[in-house]
Design a protein around this motif. Structure first.
Motif, PDB file in Angstrom:
ATOM      1  N   ASP A  90     -31.256 -29.149  53.510  1.00 47.20           N
ATOM      2  CA  ASP A  90     -30.759 -28.828  52.171  1.00 47.20           C
ATOM      3  C   ASP A  90     -29.934 -27.542  52.187  1.00 47.20           C
ATOM      4  OD1 ASP A  90     -31.220 -29.531  49.086  1.00 47.20           O
ATOM      5  OD2 ASP A  90     -31.228 -27.355  49.343  1.00 47.20           O
ATOM      6  N   GLU A  91     -28.759 -27.592  51.559  1.00 50.78           N
ATOM      7  CA  GLU A  91     -27.850 -26.441  51.574  1.00 50.78           C
ATOM      8  C   GLU A  91     -28.407 -25.237  50.829  1.00 50.78           C
ATOM      9  OE1 GLU A  91     -26.726 -28.878  47.970  1.00 50.78           O
ATOM     10  OE2 GLU A  91     -27.208 -29.286  50.077  1.00 50.78           O
ATOM     11  N   THR A  92     -29.213 -25.478  49.790  1.00 53.63           N
ATOM     12  CA  THR A  92     -29.801 -24.365  49.040  1.00 53.63           C
ATOM     13  C   THR A  92     -30.752 -23.569  49.922  1.00 53.63           C
ATOM     14  OG1 THR A  92     -29.707 -25.749  47.058  1.00 53.63           O
ATOM     15  CG2 THR A  92     -31.047 -23.752  46.929  1.00 53.63           C
ATOM     16  N   VAL A  93     -31.505 -24.255  50.738  1.00 50.96           N
ATOM     17  CA  VAL A  93     -32.437 -23.591  51.651  1.00 50.96           C
ATOM     18  C   VAL A  93     -31.659 -22.817  52.720  1.00 50.96           C
ATOM     19  CG1 VAL A  93     -34.321 -23.922  53.297  1.00 50.96           C
ATOM     20  CG2 VAL A  93     -34.162 -25.379  51.258  1.00 50.96           C
ATOM     21  N   ARG A  94     -30.619 -23.440  53.260  1.00 50.60           N
ATOM     22  CA  ARG A  94     -29.840 -22.774  54.316  1.00 50.60           C
ATOM     23  C   ARG A  94     -29.265 -21.456  53.802  1.00 50.60           C
ATOM     24  NH1 ARG A  94     -27.934 -28.103  54.959  1.00 50.60           N
ATOM     25  NH2 ARG A  94     -25.831 -27.627  54.212  1.00 50.60           N
ATOM     26  N   TRP A  95     -28.707 -21.489  52.599  1.00 50.74           N
ATOM     27  CA  TRP A  95     -28.111 -20.261  52.077  1.00 50.74           C
ATOM     28  C   TRP A  95     -29.167 -19.229  51.726  1.00 50.74           C
ATOM     29  CZ3 TRP A  95     -24.472 -17.127  52.377  1.00 50.74           C
ATOM     30  CH2 TRP A  95     -24.328 -16.093  51.449  1.00 50.74           C
ATOM     31  N   SER A  96     -30.299 -19.674  51.163  1.00 49.39           N
ATOM     32  CA  SER A  96     -31.360 -18.742  50.804  1.00 49.39           C
ATOM     33  C   SER A  96     -31.843 -17.975  52.032  1.00 49.39           C
ATOM     34  CB  SER A  96     -32.526 -19.513  50.164  1.00 49.39           C
ATOM     35  OG  SER A  96     -33.532 -18.631  49.738  1.00 49.39           O
ATOM     36  N   ALA A  97     -31.898 -18.652  53.161  1.00 56.08           N
ATOM     37  CA  ALA A  97     -32.293 -17.978  54.402  1.00 56.08           C
ATOM     38  C   ALA A  97     -31.168 -17.084  54.918  1.00 56.08           C
ATOM     39  CB  ALA A  97     -32.669 -19.010  55.456  1.00 56.08           C
ATOM     40  N   ALA A  98     -29.952 -17.593  54.902  1.00 55.12           N
ATOM     41  CA  ALA A  98     -28.821 -16.869  55.493  1.00 55.12           C
ATOM     42  C   ALA A  98     -28.549 -15.544  54.799  1.00 55.12           C
ATOM     43  CB  ALA A  98     -27.575 -17.744  55.450  1.00 55.12           C
ATOM     44  N   ARG A  99     -28.713 -15.489  53.505  1.00 59.47           N
ATOM     45  CA  ARG A  99     -28.358 -14.265  52.778  1.00 59.47           C
ATOM     46  C   ARG A  99     -29.277 -13.092  53.082  1.00 59.47           C
ATOM     47  NH1 ARG A  99     -31.231 -13.797  47.783  1.00 59.47           N
ATOM     48  NH2 ARG A  99     -32.620 -15.563  47.409  1.00 59.47           N
ATOM     49  N   ARG A 100     -30.412 -13.370  53.732  1.00 63.67           N
ATOM     50  CA  ARG A 100     -31.326 -12.288  54.102  1.00 63.67           C
ATOM     51  C   ARG A 100     -31.222 -11.908  55.578  1.00 63.67           C
ATOM     52  NH1 ARG A 100     -37.147 -13.359  53.102  1.00 63.67           N
ATOM     53  NH2 ARG A 100     -37.254 -11.114  53.484  1.00 63.67           N
ATOM     54  N   LEU A 101     -30.394 -12.627  56.309  1.00 59.84           N
ATOM     55  CA  LEU A 101     -30.296 -12.400  57.747  1.00 59.84           C
ATOM     56  C   LEU A 101     -29.073 -11.551  58.086  1.00 59.84           C
ATOM     57  CD1 LEU A 101     -31.207 -16.006  58.926  1.00 59.84           C
ATOM     58  CD2 LEU A 101     -32.559 -13.928  59.353  1.00 59.84           C
ATOM     59  N   PRO A 102     -29.064 -10.921  59.261  1.00 62.07           N
ATOM     60  CA  PRO A 102     -27.879 -10.162  59.694  1.00 62.07           C
ATOM     61  C   PRO A 102     -26.632 -11.057  59.739  1.00 62.07           C
ATOM     62  CG  PRO A 102     -29.754  -9.673  61.092  1.00 62.07           C
ATOM     63  CD  PRO A 102     -30.171 -10.816  60.216  1.00 62.07           C
ATOM     64  N   LYS A 103     -25.488 -10.417  59.674  1.00 56.66           N
ATOM     65  CA  LYS A 103     -24.222 -11.156  59.552  1.00 56.66           C
ATOM     66  C   LYS A 103     -24.012 -12.151  60.680  1.00 56.66           C
ATOM     67  CE  LYS A 103     -20.327  -9.141  60.467  1.00 56.66           C
ATOM     68  NZ  LYS A 103     -19.131  -8.257  60.415  1.00 56.66           N
ATOM     69  N   ARG A 104     -24.481 -11.860  61.863  1.00 53.38           N
ATOM     70  CA  ARG A 104     -24.228 -12.774  62.984  1.00 53.38           C
ATOM     71  C   ARG A 104     -24.805 -14.163  62.720  1.00 53.38           C
ATOM     72  NH1 ARG A 104     -28.456  -9.566  64.883  1.00 53.38           N
ATOM     73  NH2 ARG A 104     -30.269 -10.709  65.731  1.00 53.38           N
ATOM     74  N   TYR A 105     -25.810 -14.242  61.878  1.00 57.23           N
ATOM     75  CA  TYR A 105     -26.397 -15.545  61.555  1.00 57.23           C
ATOM     76  C   TYR A 105     -25.532 -16.320  60.557  1.00 57.23           C
ATOM     77  CZ  TYR A 105     -30.715 -14.148  63.887  1.00 57.23           C
ATOM     78  OH  TYR A 105     -31.644 -13.766  64.820  1.00 57.23           O
ATOM     79  N   LEU A 106     -24.674 -15.611  59.846  1.00 58.01           N
ATOM     80  CA  LEU A 106     -23.803 -16.266  58.872  1.00 58.01           C
ATOM     81  C   LEU A 106     -22.630 -16.982  59.532  1.00 58.01           C
ATOM     82  CD1 LEU A 106     -23.502 -13.594  56.045  1.00 58.01           C
ATOM     83  CD2 LEU A 106     -24.736 -15.751  55.934  1.00 58.01           C
TER      84      LEU A 106
END
Length: 268
Positions: A90-106
């Motif tokens: 689910d894209e909502t879950v992916r973004w919710s996780a990504a926004r808390r991670l360092p930029k390299r994960y984005l």
């Protein structure tokens, strides 16, 4: 009348039963409340309130079958557990996780299959990290890129197929590119370029097909250059030219105004 939001139901539509909840002890302690802060509820706001009050429980819900529960829990869970959620279906879950991670994960999410994720990624990246997204298939992603990229990257978007992207480029690109953007097929793009051009360069647009561009020309070039616009087909342009030049006579092209009486002919 009772609405869905007045009911306490879980993600499968079943009535919530506090007695069977593994966290039922929290009810007496004020850690949860039916229809307000509940981990079983299907509404994101109620889930949010639950995890706000019980952050230590968020880790347990990263694999929950309901996407909203996983997405909200990701906002409170231990950061080290979040990278695996970047592969969540689910894209909502992916973004919710990504926004808390360092930029390299984005960075891998620049190619996410869902446009909303790519839009959000583009809204937080900058400069060279945005370069690959200048060719994104979605016009709105490219608009975000045009708003955030450094001016040095904007030439990549000068010929973008979407006029909204090109308008944003015209607002921010280096002045050496404005002459090219002043030849754009879209009048609003040319207008954005015209607004940033010096009066001397703006004179080249005096015969533009869009009255808004000609109005911009008429408002800023030297008054002695305005004679060509005295008979402009647009009344607002003509009015501006005459107010700037002080010209109050009839049109130089010769046609009589419909309200002008013809001169009296001499009697025979």
């Amino acid at each position: 009348m009772t609405t869905d939001i007045d009911e306490a139901r879980d993600w499968q539509g079943n009535e919530i039963d506090c007695a069977s909840c593994p966290h039922r002890d929290l009810l007496a302690l004020g850690g949860c409340e039916i229809k307000k802060a509940c981990v079983q509820d299907r509404y994101a706001r109620r889930l949010e309130r639950f995890f706000q009050q019980n952050r230590a429980l968020a880790d347990q819900y990263l694999d929950h079958p309901y996407f909203e529960t996983r997405a909200v829990a990701a906002g409170y869970a231990t950061v080290f557990l979040l990278p695996r959620l970047l592969q969540d279906p689910d894209e909502t879950v992916r973004w919710s996780a990504a926004r808390r991670l360092p930029k390299r994960y984005l960075l891998p999410l620049r190619n996410d299959p869902h446009r909303e994720v790519r839009i959000r990624v583009a809204s937080v990246l900058s400069d060279e990290d945005l370069r690959p997204m200048a060719s994104d298939e979605d016009y709105y992603v490219r608009q975000i890129v045009a708003k955030r990229a450094s001016p040095g990257l904007l030439p990549l978007l000068v010929l973008d197929p979407d006029s909204g992207v090109r308008r944003e480029v015209a607002r921010r690109i280096g002045p050496e590119w404005l002459a090219q953007m002043a030849m754009d097929k879209d009048g609003e793009v040319r207008l954005e370029a015209a607004r940033r051009m010096s009066p001397g360069r703006l004179l080249a647009m005096i015969d533009d097909s869009d009255w808004r561009v000609r109005y911009e020309v008429a408002s800023r070039v030297d008054t002695y250059e305005l004679s060509r616009l005295l008979d402009d087909p647009d009344p607002m342009v003509r009015e501006l030219v005459r107010s700037r030049t002080g010209f109050t006579g009839a049109s130089r092209s010769g046609p009589t105004s419909p309200n002008t009486k013809p001169a009296t002919e001499p009697s025979s």
